[in-house]
Scaffold this active site. Structure first.
Site, PDB file in Angstrom:
ATOM      1  N   SER A  62     -12.166  -0.109   8.357  1.00 34.78           N
ATOM      2  CA  SER A  62     -11.161  -1.065   8.785  1.00 34.78           C
ATOM      3  C   SER A  62     -11.707  -1.915   9.935  1.00 34.78           C
ATOM      4  O   SER A  62     -12.705  -2.616   9.765  1.00 34.78           O
ATOM      5  CB  SER A  62      -9.869  -0.333   9.147  1.00 34.78           C
ATOM      6  OG  SER A  62      -8.811  -1.234   9.363  1.00 34.78           O
ATOM      7  N   HIS A 103      -8.193  -3.763   3.727  1.00 40.08           N
ATOM      8  CA  HIS A 103      -6.783  -3.635   3.306  1.00 40.08           C
ATOM      9  C   HIS A 103      -6.342  -4.812   2.433  1.00 40.08           C
ATOM     10  O   HIS A 103      -5.199  -5.254   2.513  1.00 40.08           O
ATOM     11  CB  HIS A 103      -5.852  -3.488   4.520  1.00 40.08           C
ATOM     12  CG  HIS A 103      -6.329  -2.529   5.547  1.00 40.08           C
ATOM     13  ND1 HIS A 103      -6.485  -1.191   5.282  1.00 40.08           N
ATOM     14  CD2 HIS A 103      -6.705  -2.719   6.837  1.00 40.08           C
ATOM     15  CE1 HIS A 103      -6.934  -0.585   6.374  1.00 40.08           C
ATOM     16  NE2 HIS A 103      -7.087  -1.492   7.322  1.00 40.08           N
TER      17      HIS A 103
END
Length: 149
Positions: A62, A103
């Protein structure tokens, strides 16, 4: 995976020389602005560059993946409200030339008042900045070589 020892290091508070004893460094997610700020403030960016130069593996997840690239401008484009520390220099570590958008499959994280999808906005960004964004869903990963020798 065969790891015999795992340690956790907080770059804001811990002794960063511990990083030099690692064989693999895993950089977790969180707020990319804050992470990048702390990496530069603590000089972890320099340690990671040296670590990479020695041929060691760095794993970013991330925000941890985003800061390994050339910049975090895409984060500012999508979520400027995350920049609570008012970071102005979005230049990241530059260990890879990949601009990562994590994401990608989570529209709920990147709602848009104009009703544009993540993909619509990524294409718009790519066009405006003449670049290519690497889109990663939560169940995907990318293996990339370092830009440095």
């Amino acid at each position: 995976m065969g790891f015999t020892q795992v340690g956790f290091i907080d770059i804001e508070y811990d002794n960063l020389q511990l990083l030099e004893q690692c064989q693999i460094i895993y950089i977790n997610g969180g707020n990319p602005f804050y992470l990048l700020y702390q990496m530069k403030k603590s000089r972890t960016d320099i340690i990671l560059r040296d670590f990479a130069c020695r041929g060691n593996m760095i794993i970013g997840v991330s925000a941890g993946a985003v800061v390994l690239g050339p910049n975090i401008e895409i984060v500012h484009y999508f979520t400027p409200e995350m920049n609570s520390i008012k970071l102005r220099d979005f230049k990241a570590l530059g260990l890879t030339n990949k601009i990562i958008f994590p994401h990608y499959d989570r529209e709920d994280l990147f709602l848009n008042s104009e009703g544009k999808s993540i993909e619509d906005r990524l294409q718009e960004y790519e066009s405006l900045h003449n670049c290519m964004i690497t889109r990663l869903k939560n169940n995907q990963f990318l293996i990339s070589e370092y830009l440095i020798e």
